[in-house]
Design a protein around this motif. Structure first.
Motif, PDB file in Angstrom:
ATOM      1  N   GLY A  50     -21.339 -22.691  -4.462  1.00  0.00           N
ATOM      2  CA  GLY A  50     -20.664 -24.708  -3.899  1.00  0.00           C
ATOM      3  C   GLY A  50     -21.431 -24.645  -2.663  1.00  0.00           C
ATOM      4  O   GLY A  50     -21.079 -26.046  -2.358  1.00  0.00           O
ATOM      5  N   GLU A  51     -22.920 -24.305  -2.421  1.00  0.00           N
ATOM      6  CA  GLU A  51     -23.288 -24.052  -1.093  1.00  0.00           C
ATOM      7  C   GLU A  51     -24.856 -24.665  -1.669  1.00  0.00           C
ATOM      8  O   GLU A  51     -25.255 -24.485  -2.735  1.00  0.00           O
ATOM      9  N   PRO A  52     -25.254 -25.968  -0.603  1.00  0.00           N
ATOM     10  CA  PRO A  52     -26.371 -26.366  -0.953  1.00  0.00           C
ATOM     11  C   PRO A  52     -27.655 -24.580  -0.418  1.00  0.00           C
ATOM     12  O   PRO A  52     -27.622 -24.025   0.318  1.00  0.00           O
ATOM     13  N   PRO A  53     -28.609 -24.085  -1.856  1.00  0.00           N
ATOM     14  CA  PRO A  53     -29.551 -23.682  -0.941  1.00  0.00           C
ATOM     15  C   PRO A  53     -30.277 -23.822   0.210  1.00  0.00           C
ATOM     16  O   PRO A  53     -30.411 -24.797   0.086  1.00  0.00           O
ATOM     17  N   ARG A  54     -30.471 -22.606   0.914  1.00  0.00           N
ATOM     18  CA  ARG A  54     -31.136 -22.931   2.151  1.00  0.00           C
ATOM     19  C   ARG A  54     -32.309 -23.400   2.418  1.00  0.00           C
ATOM     20  O   ARG A  54     -33.288 -22.898   1.274  1.00  0.00           O
ATOM     21  N   PRO A  55     -33.511 -24.570   2.489  1.00  0.00           N
ATOM     22  CA  PRO A  55     -34.462 -24.076   2.458  1.00  0.00           C
ATOM     23  C   PRO A  55     -35.558 -23.466   3.093  1.00  0.00           C
ATOM     24  O   PRO A  55     -35.029 -22.546   4.188  1.00  0.00           O
ATOM     25  N   ASP A  56     -36.698 -22.839   2.521  1.00  0.00           N
ATOM     26  CA  ASP A  56     -37.438 -21.829   3.008  1.00  0.00           C
ATOM     27  C   ASP A  56     -38.580 -21.976   2.401  1.00  0.00           C
ATOM     28  O   ASP A  56     -38.816 -22.109   2.089  1.00  0.00           O
ATOM     29  N   THR A  57     -39.360 -20.868   3.268  1.00  0.00           N
ATOM     30  CA  THR A  57     -40.591 -20.754   3.003  1.00  0.00           C
ATOM     31  C   THR A  57     -40.861 -19.362   3.113  1.00  0.00           C
ATOM     32  O   THR A  57     -41.039 -18.766   3.418  1.00  0.00           O
ATOM     33  N   LEU A  58     -41.947 -19.089   1.928  1.00  0.00           N
ATOM     34  CA  LEU A  58     -43.325 -17.719   1.913  1.00  0.00           C
ATOM     35  C   LEU A  58     -44.381 -18.222   2.642  1.00  0.00           C
ATOM     36  O   LEU A  58     -44.806 -19.033   1.876  1.00  0.00           O
ATOM     37  N   PRO A  59     -44.850 -16.835   2.606  1.00  0.00           N
ATOM     38  CA  PRO A  59     -46.216 -16.958   3.479  1.00  0.00           C
ATOM     39  C   PRO A  59     -46.929 -16.575   1.883  1.00  0.00           C
ATOM     40  O   PRO A  59     -46.630 -15.798   0.692  1.00  0.00           O
ATOM     41  N   VAL A  60     -48.480 -17.558   2.269  1.00  0.00           N
ATOM     42  CA  VAL A  60     -49.026 -17.055   0.276  1.00  0.00           C
ATOM     43  C   VAL A  60     -50.612 -16.927   1.053  1.00  0.00           C
ATOM     44  O   VAL A  60     -50.846 -17.704   2.055  1.00  0.00           O
ATOM     45  N   ALA A  61     -51.246 -16.441   0.256  1.00  0.00           N
ATOM     46  CA  ALA A  61     -52.348 -16.381   0.225  1.00  0.00           C
ATOM     47  C   ALA A  61     -53.147 -17.613  -0.139  1.00  0.00           C
ATOM     48  O   ALA A  61     -52.779 -16.373  -1.837  1.00  0.00           O
ATOM     49  N   LEU A  62     -54.530 -17.509  -0.234  1.00  0.00           N
ATOM     50  CA  LEU A  62     -55.368 -18.055  -1.820  1.00  0.00           C
ATOM     51  C   LEU A  62     -56.805 -17.052  -1.676  1.00  0.00           C
ATOM     52  O   LEU A  62     -57.246 -16.455  -0.960  1.00  0.00           O
ATOM     53  N   VAL A  63     -56.513 -16.310  -3.179  1.00  0.00           N
ATOM     54  CA  VAL A  63     -57.396 -15.328  -3.291  1.00  0.00           C
ATOM     55  C   VAL A  63     -58.240 -16.092  -4.081  1.00  0.00           C
ATOM     56  O   VAL A  63     -58.721 -16.028  -5.624  1.00  0.00           O
ATOM     57  N   PRO A  64     -59.893 -15.855  -3.544  1.00  0.00           N
ATOM     58  CA  PRO A  64     -60.651 -17.213  -4.539  1.00  0.00           C
ATOM     59  C   PRO A  64     -61.551 -15.689  -5.334  1.00  0.00           C
ATOM     60  O   PRO A  64     -61.332 -15.127  -4.806  1.00  0.00           O
ATOM     61  N   GLY A  65     -61.843 -16.354  -6.459  1.00  0.00           N
ATOM     62  CA  GLY A  65     -62.657 -15.181  -7.355  1.00  0.00           C
ATOM     63  C   GLY A  65     -63.990 -15.720  -6.685  1.00  0.00           C
ATOM     64  O   GLY A  65     -64.300 -15.494  -6.038  1.00  0.00           O
ATOM     65  N   ALA A  66     -64.208 -14.412  -8.001  1.00  0.00           N
ATOM     66  CA  ALA A  66     -66.187 -14.971  -8.152  1.00  0.00           C
ATOM     67  C   ALA A  66     -66.798 -15.928  -7.746  1.00  0.00           C
ATOM     68  O   ALA A  66     -66.343 -16.880  -7.878  1.00  0.00           O
ATOM     69  N   PRO A  67     -67.926 -16.143  -6.335  1.00  0.00           N
ATOM     70  CA  PRO A  67     -68.893 -16.943  -6.019  1.00  0.00           C
ATOM     71  C   PRO A  67     -69.214 -18.344  -7.523  1.00  0.00           C
ATOM     72  O   PRO A  67     -69.771 -16.879  -8.472  1.00  0.00           O
ATOM     73  N   ARG A  68     -69.800 -18.725  -8.118  1.00  0.00           N
ATOM     74  CA  ARG A  68     -70.259 -19.749  -8.735  1.00  0.00           C
ATOM     75  C   ARG A  68     -72.097 -19.526  -8.713  1.00  0.00           C
ATOM     76  O   ARG A  68     -72.415 -19.282  -7.020  1.00  0.00           O
ATOM     77  N   GLU A  69     -72.366 -18.660  -9.406  1.00  0.00           N
ATOM     78  CA  GLU A  69     -73.675 -18.460  -9.614  1.00  0.00           C
ATOM     79  C   GLU A  69     -74.186 -20.162  -9.167  1.00  0.00           C
ATOM     80  O   GLU A  69     -73.639 -21.253  -9.804  1.00  0.00           O
ATOM     81  N   PRO A  70     -75.284 -19.793  -8.107  1.00  0.00           N
ATOM     82  CA  PRO A  70     -76.083 -21.431  -8.350  1.00  0.00           C
ATOM     83  C   PRO A  70     -76.942 -21.912  -9.944  1.00  0.00           C
ATOM     84  O   PRO A  70     -77.168 -20.304 -10.220  1.00  0.00           O
ATOM     85  N   ALA A  71     -77.044 -23.046  -9.634  1.00  0.00           N
ATOM     86  CA  ALA A  71     -77.215 -23.484 -11.076  1.00  0.00           C
ATOM     87  C   ALA A  71     -79.126 -23.127 -11.019  1.00  0.00           C
ATOM     88  O   ALA A  71     -79.330 -23.626 -10.204  1.00  0.00           O
ATOM     89  N   PRO A  72     -79.196 -23.063 -11.628  1.00  0.00           N
ATOM     90  CA  PRO A  72     -81.182 -22.889 -11.959  1.00  0.00           C
ATOM     91  C   PRO A  72     -81.835 -23.740 -11.738  1.00  0.00           C
ATOM     92  O   PRO A  72     -81.549 -24.741 -11.592  1.00  0.00           O
ATOM     93  N   GLY A  73     -82.950 -23.650 -10.077  1.00  0.00           N
ATOM     94  CA  GLY A  73     -83.405 -24.697  -9.928  1.00  0.00           C
ATOM     95  C   GLY A  73     -83.183 -25.384  -8.853  1.00  0.00           C
ATOM     96  O   GLY A  73     -84.050 -26.194  -7.582  1.00  0.00           O
ATOM     97  N   SER A  74     -81.667 -25.071  -7.957  1.00  0.00           N
ATOM     98  CA  SER A  74     -81.200 -25.646  -6.718  1.00  0.00           C
ATOM     99  C   SER A  74     -81.256 -24.458  -5.653  1.00  0.00           C
ATOM    100  O   SER A  74     -81.836 -23.673  -6.015  1.00  0.00           O
TER     101      SER A  74
END
Length: 93
Positions: free
Chosen positions: A69-93
């Motif tokens: 019967g209590e409200p949950p306490r607001p909370d945050t967790l640390p997160v990290a963005l893990v980028p995937g492999a970089p995109r191959e450049p388009a031909p001619g760029s």
């Protein structure tokens, strides 16, 4: 497309290919969980890493608070963005 886990994101990759779409040229996909699966799909998946055990523990604490019967306490967790492999450049760029 932002998916709530990396397994769903891998399914989006497959569906995109069936529709003739290229990731990331035609469709951006981001997963959540930073599973090993993120490195096996092609191109590698961009995903979000979070402390899963702590996430579960705090979720259970929130559930127990609501059941008491209590409200949950607001909370945050640390997160990290893990980028995937970089995109191959388009031909001619």
């Amino acid at each position: 497309m932002v998916c709530d886990d990396d397994i769903l994101a891998a399914g989006v990759y497959k569906a995109a290919r069936r529709l003739g779409l290229r990731v990331p040229e035609d469709l951006s996909v981001t997963g959540f969980d930073d599973m090993a699966l993120a490195t096996v799909v092609e191109p590698e998946l961009t995903t979000v890493r979070l402390p899963a055990e702590e996430f579960g523990r705090r979720g259970m604490e929130a559930l127990l608070a609501v059941l008491a019967g209590e409200p949950p306490r607001p909370d945050t967790l640390p997160v990290a963005l893990v980028p995937g492999a970089p995109r191959e450049p388009a031909p001619g760029s």
